[in-house]
Motif scaffolding. Structure first.
Motif, short mmCIF file in Angstrom:
data_model
loop_
_atom_site.label_atom_id
_atom_site.label_comp_id
_atom_site.label_asym_id
_atom_site.label_seq_id
_atom_site.Cartn_x
_atom_site.Cartn_y
_atom_site.Cartn_z
N UNK A 43 0.83 -1.21 0.00
CA UNK A 43 0.00 0.00 0.00
C UNK A 43 0.87 1.25 0.00
N UNK A 44 1.89 1.29 0.83
CA UNK A 44 2.74 2.47 0.92
C UNK A 44 3.52 2.69 -0.38
N UNK A 45 3.91 1.62 -1.04
CA UNK A 45 4.57 1.76 -2.36
C UNK A 45 3.60 2.35 -3.37
N UNK A 46 2.35 1.93 -3.33
CA UNK A 46 1.33 2.49 -4.23
C UNK A 46 1.11 3.97 -3.93
N UNK A 47 1.11 4.33 -2.67
CA UNK A 47 0.95 5.74 -2.29
C UNK A 47 2.10 6.56 -2.83
N UNK A 48 3.33 6.07 -2.69
CA UNK A 48 4.49 6.78 -3.25
C UNK A 48 4.31 7.03 -4.75
N UNK A 49 3.88 6.00 -5.47
CA UNK A 49 3.71 6.13 -6.93
C UNK A 49 2.60 7.13 -7.27
N UNK A 50 1.50 7.10 -6.55
CA UNK A 50 0.40 8.03 -6.81
C UNK A 50 0.80 9.46 -6.47
N UNK A 51 1.53 9.64 -5.39
CA UNK A 51 1.99 10.98 -5.03
C UNK A 51 2.89 11.54 -6.13
N UNK A 54 0.92 12.57 -9.06
CA UNK A 54 0.15 13.79 -8.78
C UNK A 54 1.03 15.02 -8.61
N UNK A 55 2.35 14.85 -8.65
CA UNK A 55 3.25 15.97 -8.47
C UNK A 55 3.53 16.31 -7.03
N UNK A 56 3.50 15.30 -6.17
CA UNK A 56 3.75 15.50 -4.75
C UNK A 56 4.78 14.48 -4.28
N UNK A 57 4.93 14.39 -2.98
CA UNK A 57 5.90 13.45 -2.40
C UNK A 57 5.53 13.17 -0.95
N UNK A 58 6.18 12.19 -0.39
CA UNK A 58 5.91 11.74 0.97
C UNK A 58 6.04 12.87 2.00
N UNK A 59 6.97 13.78 1.81
CA UNK A 59 7.19 14.85 2.77
C UNK A 59 6.05 15.88 2.78
N UNK A 60 5.13 15.77 1.82
CA UNK A 60 4.02 16.72 1.73
C UNK A 60 2.70 16.12 2.20
N UNK A 61 2.76 14.96 2.85
CA UNK A 61 1.54 14.36 3.39
C UNK A 61 0.94 15.29 4.44
#
Length: 115
Positions: A43-51, A54-61
């Motif tokens: 799930x977290x790998x999928x979130x990284x790919x979707x971010x 979308x032009x975002x990243x983990x640090x912008x959660x």
């Protein structure tokens, strides 16, 4: 007011972008043989790919809601989560026990991020 929807189907959009905020559809990953650790990692790998898409990243959660089928899995899920966010700013977070759509789903993530 501009709203961008990415990966839309007749039921939902994979990503919605509005006013500098990104909303991801619920992220799950399951196979009968996968335990909570495997499902959480996927799930977290999928979130990284979707971010990234979308032009975002983990640090912008901004906010993450985590649904777990059984709180007995809370510690194992948190071990994966803690490693995933270790080097990043932490989002607001909630975790609740919930009945899932299918019996093989052990965890689901709902994510909001800044662009």
């Amino acid at each position: 007011m501009s709203i961008e929807r990415i990966g839309s189907t007749e039921r939902m959009s994979k990503i919605v972008k509005h006013n500098g905020t990104i909303y991801l559809c619920g992220q799950t990953a399951s196979a009968p043989e996968w335990d909570i650790t495997e499902q959480t990692e996927r799930c977290l790998a999928k979130i990284d790919a979707l971010l990234e898409e979308a032009g975002s990243e983990r640090n912008k959660l901004l906010s993450v809601t985590i649904y777990v089928r059984d709180m007995k899995d809370f510690a194992a899920m948190n071990a994966v989560w803690d490693a995933w966010v270790a080097d990043y700013e932490k989002p607001a977070r909630a975790c609740v026990e919930a009945r899932m759509a299918r019996p093989d789903l052990l965890v689901e993530f709902s994510v909001i991020a800044a662009q």
